[in-house]
Design an enzyme around this catalytic site. Structure first.
Site, PDB file in Angstrom:
ATOM      1  N   CYS A   1       0.825  -1.216   0.000  1.00 33.68           N
ATOM      2  CA  CYS A   1       0.000   0.000   0.000  1.00 33.68           C
ATOM      3  C   CYS A   1       0.858   1.266   0.000  1.00 33.68           C
ATOM      4  O   CYS A   1       0.718   2.130  -0.866  1.00 33.68           O
ATOM      5  CB  CYS A   1      -0.919   0.015   1.208  1.00 33.68           C
ATOM      6  SG  CYS A   1      -2.216  -1.225   1.141  1.00 33.68           S
ATOM      7  N   HIS A   2       1.755   1.375   0.993  1.00 36.96           N
ATOM      8  CA  HIS A   2       2.541   2.603   1.078  1.00 36.96           C
ATOM      9  C   HIS A   2       4.020   2.337   1.247  1.00 36.96           C
ATOM     10  O   HIS A   2       4.778   3.214   1.662  1.00 36.96           O
ATOM     11  CB  HIS A   2       2.024   3.490   2.216  1.00 36.96           C
ATOM     12  CG  HIS A   2       0.550   3.737   2.111  1.00 36.96           C
ATOM     13  ND1 HIS A   2      -0.362   2.986   2.792  1.00 36.96           N
ATOM     14  CD2 HIS A   2      -0.152   4.616   1.370  1.00 36.96           C
ATOM     15  CE1 HIS A   2      -1.584   3.390   2.484  1.00 36.96           C
ATOM     16  NE2 HIS A   2      -1.483   4.383   1.619  1.00 36.96           N
TER      17      HIS A   2
END
Lengths: 419, 173
Positions: B137-138
């Site tokens: 995701c990040h």
């Protein structure tokens, strides 16, 4: 309406109020001049607001746990009762809240009938009120279907079948209402959607109801027009707010009594049996608050006739302000009407009683007599009595009525006669 | 009652009324808040037992516990050594590998498979650290002990409460 220009004292308040006059509205509601002789029958408006908010709040909570599906609905209600934290309490408040709501609305309506609150210039308030009452019945009926017990299912079947009495298109309308060929999952789903919608429609109508009320101001037990503000009025706050709160607390004690000590006494045990499309319970009855209309429906030995008469019994209320020909509002000064009022109350109680009984023998006779009298009251007695009745003299203002030695109006009235 | 500063009976009544009112209001509001908490039927499902006898060293299995994935990684001796060789000063959230496993069961890393950044599930054996995790995701990188090494996540992946029922069974929760 009080016409005084309200100005907030703080600079920020003034800035805000110039853009959205909410503070002016609050000021208006606080200072709203109210007749000083309002009795406890006038506290039911506030009680009804409380009922509506209670139903909305508990309803939103229940919708968080309820599943609107024919296979899961019954189980999800049991889940609310057994598993969800305080679910039993919130559901019992909601189900008994419906009964308390109707109890309060009936008192509110009969108060209006007794004191002539529906008469000019308050016809619109009355009509909006009847619309609210109609929506309440729709919401209550659909809410009763959601637990998907035997009474839910068969109540829904019977009520939706009322529409099949309409000539030519009746069958198509019922099929359309069901979304199936019987009461089934699509029916449950749409009833849930509408049951969630209607309270907010009611809330909107309540705003209009109060708005319309604040134009002429409250009627009062003496029923005469008064100057506002004057020595006949008191500001809404704190005089009426404190009275309303006191009455509300008493009401809540009764409410809590049902919720905690007799939560199922107003319901029907058959609704704890899951819906079964193959078996109808031996004795189907609607909730108590719909019984008088149910009795009217069953009193007619004709399908369409019964439906027409039942709906007429409600819709006749819309034209009530024009059926009553008397210029005097309060029954306190109408000796003849006062007696017919109590006969009507008795008549509706009898109709409610026979509505819960089997439709046979003496009960059917009583239902027919009661139905005939109900319509007679509105269509014949009210217009005729209005013309023929010799009303008692009205006081010139409330202060005279109240200050003439007693708060008992009938004594005040007699004193008035001597004058 | 000429003295305004004196506490009057009416003051007492006001205070008593407001107090009772506030208590009543609070007692009324509480059920409406508590109904949103996990109920008993949810709490009853709050433990999961896992049979780990078939997991080979170096492999990871994922099980669901309280609706979240739990990684059970059976680490090789090399991986354990590597995890313990790390200088704690390099770590963003310094924690010894020994503190993240049960003593005597050093090969088992039992860890909530939820990135501590914003709750995504990291990918096993991905990222800059061998045998570690990478959150797609990040871009948070975790090492073979599940400790945050690089990226936006603030702390190491959480170790849930668990115990060995016997040599082959782990009870989570």
């Amino acid at each position: 309406m009080s016409d005084h220009e309200y100005q907030p004292t703080s600079k920020a308040g003034k800035w805000f109020n110039d853009r959205l006059p909410l503070l002016s509205l609050v000021s208006h509601l606080k200072d709203y001049p109210t007749p000083k002789n309002l009795n406890y029958w006038w506290t039911f408006g506030g009680i009804l607001t409380f009922c509506l908010l209670t139903q909305i709040i508990t309803g939103i909570v229940l919708a968080m746990h309820y599943v609107a599906h024919a296979d899961l609905a019954f189980g999800s209600v049991e889940h609310i009762m057994r598993d969800v934290n305080y679910g039993w309490l919130i559901r019992y408040i909601h189900s008994n809240g419906a009964s308390m709501f109707f109890l309060a609305v009936y008192i509110h309506i009969f108060r209006s009938l007794f004191y002539g609150s529906y008469k000019s210039p308050r016809e619109i308030i009355w009509i909006i009120g009847i619309l609210i009452y109609l929506l309440m019945m729709a919401a209550a009926f659909m809410g009763y279907v959601l637990p998907w017990g035997q009474m839910s299912f068969w109540g829904a079947t019977v009520i939706t079948n009322l529409f099949s009495a309409i000539p030519l298109v009746g069958e198509s309308i019922t099929t359309w209402l069901w979304g199936a060929y019987s009461v089934d999952n699509p029916t449950l789903n749409r009833f849930f959607s509408l049951h969630y919608l209607i309270p907010f429609l009611i809330l909107g109508l309540v705003v209009l109801h109060i708005w319309a009320l604040h134009v002429p101001g409250n009627n009062n037990p003496v029923g005469i027009d008064i100057k506002k503000p004057s020595k006949d009025t008191v500001p809404f706050h704190p005089y009426i707010t404190i009275k309303d709160i006191f009455a509300l607390l008493v009401f809540m004690i009764i409410f809590a009594g049902f919720v905690f000590f007799a939560p199922n006494v107003l319901g029907h045990s058959d609704n704890y049996i899951p819906a079964n499309p193959m078996v109808t319970p031996a004795h189907i009855v609607p909730e108590w608050y719909l019984l008088p209309f149910y009795a009217i429906l069953r009193s007619v030995p004709d399908k369409l006739g019964g439906v027409i008469l039942m709906f007429s019994a409600i819709f006749i209320l819309f034209i009530l302000p024009w059926l009553d020909t008397s210029k005097v509002r309060s029954a306190v000064f109408r000796p003849i009407y006062r007696q017919f009022f109590w006969i009507l109350v008795l008549d509706i109680l009898v109709l409610g009683y026979v509505g819960a009984m089997p439709a046979e023998g003496i009960y059917l006779v009583l239902a027919r007599v009661g139905t005939i009298y109900y319509f007679l009251h509105f269509l014949v007695i009210l217009p005729v009595v209005g013309y023929l009745e010799k009303t008692d003299p009205l006081p010139i203002n409330i202060s005279d009525a109240v200050m003439s030695g007693s708060s008992n109006l009938s004594i005040a009235k007699k004193d008035e006669k001597k004058v | 009652m000429a003295d305004n500063k004196k506490t009057t009976r009416r003051d007492f009544l006001y205070t008593a009324t407001y107090t009772i009112g506030a208590v009543g209001l609070g007692a009324t509001i509480w059920p409406f808040i508590d109904q949103m908490n996990p109920d008993k039927s949810v709490q009853a499902l709050a433990t999961t037992e896992v049979d780990v006898s078939t997991v080979e060293p170096g492999n990871t299995i994922t099980v669901l516990w309280r609706g979240k994935p739990v990684f059970l990684k059976r680490r090789t001796q090399d991986e354990i050594n590597e995890a313990r060789a790390v200088n704690l000063k390099e770590l963003k959230d310094p924690q010894k590998d020994e503190d993240r496993v049960k003593e005597g069961k050093d090969e088992w890393l039992v860890m909530l498979g939820v990135c501590t950044h914003l709750g995504c599930v990291p990918l096993s054996n991905k990222g800059d650290y061998k045998g570690g995790w990478f959150c797609p995701c990040h871009g948070s990188h975790y090492d073979v002990s599940g400790r945050i090494r690089k990226g936006p996540a603030p702390v190491n992946m959480e170790i849930p409460k668990y115990e060995f029922v016997d040599n082959n069974t782990i009870k989570i929760g």
